[in-house]
Design an enzyme around this catalytic site. Structure first.
Site: not given
Length: 496
Positions: A169, A264, A298
């Site tokens: 992304n 992450e 996210c």
């Protein structure tokens, strides 16, 4: 056009090359990996399917180049990064085009990602100069039983070779968020771009190449994770892994061994709306924080927990604002564009159908064409529905109506994900108390979850990650402390 003009050297016929030893190369495998355009569902680009031997050579070159780079004065490292940033910004259009074609990012957002990446690189250069110029001087007589006959000089030294694995992304921004801190700290980097997003990342690497870094210091290895992934993450020549993505990160962490990790791994970011909240502000932030880039972030709003007394008004405001969202192709700068893959679209549809079967209220009709999913607000969601807990990574937001603030806090804290969250209230005392009770890496007060500005700490708890990101934290994470102790023959006291 991607792979032309300034970037023509990175393309071999219709397959983009990989980067190693300061050169653009064709893999000895003779194979390529196709990248499907999410909008057309046709193969848009091809990249090299690198071999394990090519991975090994890239790591070996990185190890050799890192020794030279670590001896390069800090100001020269910073100069090289500033050149990189300037070249990247000057050649942003082709990278933005690739982002549009391979991950369906709206064109205006694609340009913003590239410019933001340049700013991140420059900030990393300046922050590195500030952080790494400082060390510690300790004297021995501060500890009981010791006289002043030992001086300790503590400084930061690089880890070695950093493996950087960004997600689809933000394949440019989240690549440079790993590369720039690693380089200013004196490390080498092996970049494994995501397959979807690889071409954008390769264009970015060409800007780095043109900035004049030492050969072998940075490489970009493309290919199938099933063939080279384990080798890269378990390679004895890798000294640090910085990964952004999903469940794969958990598998990497189990295999990596004694290697520092920065990870992450996603979130189920909870938006908690209290009775005294500014509902117009909350609704605007849900739209911006939940539906931008089709919810494929996210830090997108992934679930709304709203007090029953204000739920109807909040939902009404959100539904009204959703009618203004444009749905279509990324070339047209639509708000809602196709999600990255058919498997992602199928997963989102499964969550929606589960909620529908279990009695959730839909404020819009479910609509999907290929990978393009129309924005949806799902109301009266209950804990037995998958969408209450799972991350859709799409333009679909569930609403849970709560009777008490504690109920909302509990829902936030009961999830395995704990990246970010937010609370809307006009009472700063409530805001602080609630944010303290919400167990997530970052809590935003009266704003939607967000990563950035890029120098802010960014981290997740539980299954959302390991360690902390942000420019400062990344530089510190990609170094270790080395001490030199001077032993004096006698105790010595200044002015003594």
């Amino acid at each position: 056009m991607a792979g032309t003009g300034f970037y023509e050297s990175i393309l071999d016929n219709d397959v983009f090359k990989y980067y190693a030893d300061g050169e653009w190369k064709v893999s000895s495998s003779g194979k390529s990996v196709g990248i499907t355009n999410p909008s057309t569902l046709k193969v848009q680009y091809k990249v090299q399917a690198c071999t394990q031997d090519e991975v090994n050579k890239a790591v070996e070159s990185a190890q050799a180049a890192q020794k030279i780079w670590a001896k390069t004065p800090l100001w020269k490292r910073a100069e090289a990064l500033h050149r990189f940033a300037a070249i990247l910004k000057d050649n942003k259009n082709e990278i933005a085009e690739a982002l549009v074609k391979e991950i369906a990012k709206p064109h205006k957002d694609a340009l913003t990602e590239v410019v933001r990446s340049g700013d991140l690189i420059s900030y990393s250069a300046e922050e590195g100069i500030r952080i790494l110029a400082e060390g510690k001087f300790l004297v021995s007589d501060s500890f009981p039983g010791n006289g002043r006959n030992k001086y300790c000089l503590a400084s930061k030294i690089p880890l070695g070779v950093v493996l950087a694995i960004p997600p689809f992304n933000y394949p440019v921004n989240l690549a440079v968020s790993k590369i720039a801190p690693a380089l200013i700290a004196g490390n080498a980097v092996v970049l494994k771009p995501p397959t979807q997003g690889a071409v954008s990342a390769l264009h970015m690497v060409h800007c780095l190449h043109m900035a004049g870094f030492p050969k072998g210091l940075v490489s970009a290895i493309t290919g199938k994770g099933s063939e080279i992934g384990d080798l890269m993450t378990m390679h004895p020549g890798i000294n640090c892994i910085s990964f952004t993505g999903g469940d794969t990160g958990i598998a990497i962490s189990r295999k990596a061994g004694m290697v520092p990790l920065q990870m992450e791994l996603g979130g189920k970011d909870c938006c908690l709306v209290l009775e005294d909240a500014d509902l117009e502000l909350a609704a605007n932030n849900v739209i911006k924080g939940g539906y931008s880039y089709s919810g494929q972030r996210c830090t997108a709003v992934k679930v709304i927990c709203v007090m029953e007394s204000v739920a109807e008004e909040l939902v009404s405001k959100i539904v009204q604002k959703m009618t203004k969202l444009t749905v279509g192709m990324p070339e047209d700068n639509c708000d809602i564009t196709p999600v990255v893959s058919q498997s992602s679209a199928n997963f989102i549809q499964g969550l929606v159908e589960d909620a529908q079967a279990k009695g959730a209220k839909f404020h819009q009709e479910w609509k999907r064409e290929g990978n393009l999913i129309w924005p949806l607000l799902i109301d009266n969601v209950t804990p037995d529905m998958r969408i209450a807990w799972e991350e859709p990574f799409g333009p679909v937001i569930p609403v849970i109506r709560i009777k008490t603030v504690e109920e909302g806090i509990h829902h936030c804290n009961a999830n395995n994900f704990a990246l970010q969250g937010c609370v809307f209230t006009k009472d700063i005392n409530k805001a602080i108390l609630v944010s303290d009770a919400m167990e997530s890496g970052t809590i935003q007060i009266n704003a939607a979850p967000a990563r950035g500005p890029d120098h802010f700490p960014f981290q997740g708890l539980r299954d959302s990650g390991i360690g902390s990101q942000g420019i400062t934290n990344s530089i510190q994470m990609m170094t270790k402390t080395k001490s030199t102790v001077i032993n004096l023959p006698t105790e010595s006291y200044t002015m003594g």
